[in-house]
Design a protein around this motif. Structure first.
Motif, mmCIF file in Angstrom:
data_model
loop_
_atom_site.group_PDB
_atom_site.id
_atom_site.type_symbol
_atom_site.label_atom_id
_atom_site.label_comp_id
_atom_site.label_asym_id
_atom_site.label_seq_id
_atom_site.Cartn_x
_atom_site.Cartn_y
_atom_site.Cartn_z
ATOM 1 N N UNK A 129 0.851 -1.189 0.000
ATOM 2 C CA UNK A 129 0.000 0.000 0.000
ATOM 3 C C UNK A 129 0.891 1.244 0.000
ATOM 4 N N UNK A 155 1.355 5.424 -0.096
ATOM 5 C CA UNK A 155 0.711 6.664 0.307
ATOM 6 C C UNK A 155 1.589 7.831 -0.139
ATOM 7 N N UNK A 182 2.384 12.198 0.044
ATOM 8 C CA UNK A 182 2.244 13.433 0.819
ATOM 9 C C UNK A 182 2.784 14.603 0.017
ATOM 10 N N UNK A 230 4.275 18.467 0.582
ATOM 11 C CA UNK A 230 4.821 19.357 1.605
ATOM 12 C C UNK A 230 5.276 20.658 0.963
ATOM 13 N N UNK A 243 3.748 18.074 6.176
ATOM 14 C CA UNK A 243 3.221 17.293 5.050
ATOM 15 C C UNK A 243 1.704 17.127 5.151
ATOM 16 N N UNK A 267 -1.410 14.583 3.535
ATOM 17 C CA UNK A 267 -1.736 13.363 2.793
ATOM 18 C C UNK A 267 -2.551 13.717 1.561
ATOM 19 N N UNK A 271 6.340 13.155 -1.266
ATOM 20 C CA UNK A 271 6.960 11.965 -0.699
ATOM 21 C C UNK A 271 6.018 10.774 -0.812
ATOM 22 N N UNK A 299 5.344 6.771 0.598
ATOM 23 C CA UNK A 299 5.563 6.071 1.878
ATOM 24 C C UNK A 299 4.879 4.719 1.833
ATOM 25 N N UNK A 341 4.533 0.797 4.340
ATOM 26 C CA UNK A 341 4.879 0.041 5.543
ATOM 27 C C UNK A 341 5.521 -1.270 5.087
ATOM 28 N N UNK A 361 8.440 -1.582 8.894
ATOM 29 C CA UNK A 361 8.605 -0.253 9.477
ATOM 30 C C UNK A 361 8.076 0.746 8.457
ATOM 31 N N UNK A 362 7.879 1.973 8.902
ATOM 32 C CA UNK A 362 7.422 3.004 7.967
ATOM 33 C C UNK A 362 8.614 3.499 7.161
ATOM 34 N N UNK A 368 9.894 6.082 3.962
ATOM 35 C CA UNK A 368 9.622 7.200 3.062
ATOM 36 C C UNK A 368 10.589 7.175 1.879
ATOM 37 N N UNK A 371 12.761 9.486 -0.868
ATOM 38 C CA UNK A 371 13.601 10.635 -0.614
ATOM 39 C C UNK A 371 12.971 11.974 -0.947
#
Lengths: 123, 105
Positions: free
Chosen positions: B31, B33, B35, B37, B43, B45, B86, B88, B90, B93-94, B96, B98
Protein backbone atom coordinates in the motif's frame (compact mmCIF):
# COMPACT_ATOMS: atom_id res chain seq x y z
CA UNK A 1 -11.39 18.03 13.74
CA UNK A 2 -8.40 16.19 15.14
CA UNK A 3 -5.40 18.36 15.92
CA UNK A 4 -1.93 17.53 17.22
CA UNK A 5 0.48 19.96 18.86
CA UNK A 6 4.13 19.32 19.69
CA UNK A 7 5.77 20.91 22.72
CA UNK A 8 9.20 20.81 24.30
CA UNK A 9 12.60 22.49 24.37
CA UNK A 10 13.88 23.94 21.11
CA UNK A 11 17.52 23.58 22.14
CA UNK A 12 19.20 20.47 23.52
CA UNK A 13 22.88 19.98 24.39
CA UNK A 14 24.91 17.21 22.77
CA UNK A 15 24.83 13.90 24.67
CA UNK A 16 21.64 14.89 26.49
CA UNK A 17 18.11 13.56 25.99
CA UNK A 18 15.60 15.22 23.66
CA UNK A 19 12.07 15.16 25.09
CA UNK A 20 8.92 16.15 23.23
CA UNK A 21 5.22 15.80 23.97
CA UNK A 22 2.31 15.73 21.54
CA UNK A 23 -1.11 16.81 22.76
CA UNK A 24 -4.09 15.46 20.85
CA UNK A 25 -7.30 17.47 20.72
CA UNK A 26 -10.60 16.89 18.96
CA UNK A 27 -10.44 13.15 19.47
CA UNK A 28 -9.36 10.42 21.86
CA UNK A 29 -5.90 8.91 21.78
CA UNK A 30 -7.54 5.72 23.06
CA UNK A 31 -9.53 5.20 19.88
CA UNK A 32 -8.88 1.88 18.20
CA UNK A 33 -7.69 1.85 14.64
CA UNK A 34 -4.80 4.27 15.03
CA UNK A 35 -1.19 4.51 16.01
CA UNK A 36 0.44 7.73 17.21
CA UNK A 37 3.89 8.51 15.95
CA UNK A 38 6.85 10.76 15.37
CA UNK A 39 8.57 11.77 12.13
CA UNK A 40 11.52 14.12 11.79
CA UNK A 41 13.01 16.19 9.01
CA UNK A 42 16.55 17.62 9.17
CA UNK A 43 16.85 21.09 7.63
CA UNK A 44 16.70 20.85 3.84
CA UNK A 45 16.34 17.07 3.88
CA UNK A 46 13.64 14.41 3.62
CA UNK A 47 11.31 12.75 6.09
CA UNK A 48 12.54 10.12 8.55
CA UNK A 49 10.16 7.93 10.55
CA UNK A 50 11.10 7.61 14.23
CA UNK A 51 8.44 5.33 15.65
CA UNK A 52 4.85 5.00 16.78
CA UNK A 53 2.72 3.65 19.61
CA UNK A 54 -0.74 2.17 20.11
CA UNK A 55 -2.80 3.46 23.03
CA UNK A 56 -2.24 0.14 24.80
CA UNK A 57 1.50 0.84 24.76
CA UNK A 58 2.73 -1.45 21.99
CA UNK A 59 5.40 0.25 19.91
CA UNK A 60 7.17 0.19 16.55
CA UNK A 61 10.59 1.85 16.25
CA UNK A 62 12.88 2.72 13.36
CA UNK A 63 15.66 0.11 13.59
CA UNK A 64 18.31 2.78 13.01
CA UNK A 65 17.15 4.75 16.07
CA UNK A 66 15.73 1.99 18.22
CA UNK A 67 18.57 1.92 20.75
CA UNK A 68 18.03 5.61 21.59
CA UNK A 69 14.25 6.05 21.27
CA UNK A 70 11.41 5.66 23.74
CA UNK A 71 7.82 6.55 22.86
CA UNK A 72 5.19 6.49 25.58
CA UNK A 73 1.51 7.34 25.88
CA UNK A 74 -0.55 8.99 28.62
CA UNK A 75 -4.20 8.33 27.88
CA UNK A 76 -5.38 10.36 30.88
CA UNK A 77 -3.85 13.49 29.36
CA UNK A 78 -4.50 12.52 25.71
CA UNK A 79 -0.79 12.86 25.05
CA UNK A 80 2.11 10.81 23.78
CA UNK A 81 5.80 11.55 24.14
CA UNK A 82 9.19 11.04 22.52
CA UNK A 83 12.53 10.65 24.22
CA UNK A 84 15.72 10.46 22.15
CA UNK A 85 18.88 9.91 24.13
CA UNK A 86 22.54 10.75 23.48
CA UNK A 87 21.73 13.35 20.86
CA UNK A 88 24.25 14.82 18.44
CA UNK A 89 24.09 17.59 15.85
CA UNK A 90 22.75 15.01 13.40
CA UNK A 91 19.54 14.91 15.44
CA UNK A 92 18.82 18.56 14.67
CA UNK A 93 15.50 18.51 12.83
CA UNK A 94 11.88 19.54 12.73
CA UNK A 95 10.02 16.92 14.74
CA UNK A 96 6.42 16.15 13.76
CA UNK A 97 3.88 14.17 15.72
CA UNK A 98 1.13 12.49 13.76
CA UNK A 99 -1.64 9.93 13.67
CA UNK A 100 -1.12 6.75 11.66
CA UNK A 101 -4.09 4.85 10.35
CA UNK A 102 -4.09 1.12 10.96
CA UNK A 103 -4.94 -0.93 7.89
CA UNK A 104 -5.00 -4.71 8.05
CA UNK A 105 -3.74 -4.26 11.63
CA UNK A 106 -0.58 -2.45 10.51
CA UNK A 107 0.34 1.27 10.68
CA UNK A 108 -0.14 2.79 7.27
CA UNK A 109 -0.93 6.30 6.10
CA UNK A 110 -0.26 9.36 8.25
CA UNK A 111 -3.00 11.91 8.75
CA UNK A 112 -3.09 14.44 10.26
CA UNK A 113 0.32 15.83 11.17
CA UNK A 114 1.21 18.35 13.84
CA UNK A 115 2.72 21.64 12.72
CA UNK A 116 6.20 20.50 13.73
CA UNK A 117 8.76 21.87 16.14
CA UNK A 118 12.41 22.62 15.42
CA UNK A 119 14.85 21.06 17.84
CA UNK A 120 18.46 22.17 17.58
CA UNK A 121 21.26 20.17 19.17
CA UNK A 122 24.06 22.53 20.14
CA UNK A 123 26.18 23.44 23.14
CA UNK B 1 15.68 -2.71 4.75
CA UNK B 2 13.17 -1.66 2.12
CA UNK B 3 14.05 1.31 -0.05
CA UNK B 4 11.91 3.71 -2.07
CA UNK B 5 13.44 5.67 -4.95
CA UNK B 6 12.04 8.97 -6.20
CA UNK B 7 13.41 11.40 -8.79
CA UNK B 8 14.93 14.47 -7.16
CA UNK B 9 12.93 16.84 -9.33
CA UNK B 10 10.11 16.93 -11.85
CA UNK B 11 9.03 19.90 -13.93
CA UNK B 12 5.65 20.46 -15.57
CA UNK B 13 4.18 23.24 -17.64
CA UNK B 14 1.23 25.07 -16.18
CA UNK B 15 -1.97 23.19 -17.02
CA UNK B 16 -0.19 20.03 -18.09
CA UNK B 17 0.13 16.64 -16.36
CA UNK B 18 2.91 15.79 -13.92
CA UNK B 19 3.90 12.24 -13.03
CA UNK B 20 6.04 11.51 -9.98
CA UNK B 21 7.32 7.97 -9.61
CA UNK B 22 8.25 5.91 -6.57
CA UNK B 23 10.27 2.80 -7.19
CA UNK B 24 10.63 -0.19 -4.92
CA UNK B 25 11.06 -3.95 -5.12
CA UNK B 26 7.62 -5.40 -5.87
CA UNK B 27 6.01 -2.19 -4.60
CA UNK B 28 2.84 -3.24 -6.37
CA UNK B 29 2.22 -5.68 -3.52
CA UNK B 30 2.28 -2.89 -0.94
CA UNK B 31 0.00 0.00 0.00
CA UNK B 32 1.55 3.27 -1.15
CA UNK B 33 0.71 6.66 0.31
CA UNK B 34 1.67 10.12 -0.97
CA UNK B 35 2.24 13.43 0.82
CA UNK B 36 2.58 17.01 -0.36
CA UNK B 37 4.82 19.36 1.60
CA UNK B 38 5.04 23.06 0.89
CA UNK B 39 7.92 25.17 2.30
CA UNK B 40 7.64 25.74 6.03
CA UNK B 41 4.58 23.53 6.36
CA UNK B 42 3.84 20.04 7.61
CA UNK B 43 3.22 17.29 5.05
CA UNK B 44 -0.35 16.72 3.90
CA UNK B 45 -1.74 13.36 2.79
CA UNK B 46 -2.88 13.52 -0.84
CA UNK B 47 -3.24 9.82 -1.75
CA UNK B 48 -3.58 6.74 0.47
CA UNK B 49 -3.62 3.05 -0.39
CA UNK B 50 -2.31 3.62 -3.92
CA UNK B 51 -5.21 5.58 -5.39
CA UNK B 52 -7.57 6.93 -2.74
CA UNK B 53 -8.01 10.66 -2.18
CA UNK B 54 -8.74 12.05 1.29
CA UNK B 55 -11.61 14.49 1.51
CA UNK B 56 -10.61 17.95 0.38
CA UNK B 57 -7.94 16.77 -2.08
CA UNK B 58 -8.77 17.78 -5.67
CA UNK B 59 -9.66 15.11 -8.23
CA UNK B 60 -6.63 16.32 -10.20
CA UNK B 61 -4.53 14.17 -7.87
CA UNK B 62 -4.53 10.46 -8.63
CA UNK B 63 -2.32 7.46 -7.97
CA UNK B 64 -1.49 4.05 -9.35
CA UNK B 65 0.73 1.19 -8.29
CA UNK B 66 1.95 -1.85 -10.19
CA UNK B 67 5.06 -3.98 -10.44
CA UNK B 68 8.06 -2.05 -9.16
CA UNK B 69 6.66 1.47 -9.60
CA UNK B 70 3.98 3.58 -7.97
CA UNK B 71 2.99 6.85 -9.64
CA UNK B 72 1.40 10.05 -8.40
CA UNK B 73 -0.29 11.93 -11.25
CA UNK B 74 -1.24 15.59 -11.02
CA UNK B 75 -3.49 16.71 -13.87
CA UNK B 76 -3.91 20.32 -14.99
CA UNK B 77 -1.00 21.38 -12.82
CA UNK B 78 -1.37 24.68 -11.01
CA UNK B 79 1.21 27.02 -9.50
CA UNK B 80 -0.10 26.03 -6.08
CA UNK B 81 0.95 22.42 -6.71
CA UNK B 82 4.63 23.38 -6.46
CA UNK B 83 5.89 21.41 -3.48
CA UNK B 84 7.91 18.43 -2.36
CA UNK B 85 6.14 15.10 -2.71
CA UNK B 86 6.96 11.96 -0.70
CA UNK B 87 5.82 8.39 -1.13
CA UNK B 88 5.56 6.07 1.88
CA UNK B 89 4.91 2.39 2.57
CA UNK B 90 4.88 0.04 5.54
CA UNK B 91 7.40 -2.80 5.31
CA UNK B 92 8.12 -3.96 8.84
CA UNK B 93 8.61 -0.25 9.48
CA UNK B 94 7.42 3.00 7.97
CA UNK B 95 9.57 3.90 4.95
CA UNK B 96 9.62 7.20 3.06
CA UNK B 97 10.98 7.93 -0.37
CA UNK B 98 13.60 10.63 -0.61
CA UNK B 99 11.13 13.18 -1.98
CA UNK B 100 10.58 14.87 -5.33
CA UNK B 101 10.51 18.62 -5.87
CA UNK B 102 7.77 19.53 -8.33
CA UNK B 103 8.28 22.74 -10.30
CA UNK B 104 5.40 24.24 -12.28
CA UNK B 105 6.74 26.28 -15.19
Amino acid sequence: QLQLQESGPGLVKPSETLSLTCTVSGGSISSSGYNWGWVRQPPGKGLEWIGNIYYSGSTFYNPSLKSRVTISVDTSKNQFSLKLSSVTAADTAVYYCARLMLYQLLPNWIDPWGQGTLVTVSS
Amino acid sequence: SYELTQPLSVSVALGQTAKITCGGNNIGSKNVHWYQQKPGQAPVLVIYRDSNRPSGIPERFSGSNSGNTATLTISRAQAGDEADYYCQVWDSSTVFGGGTKLTVL
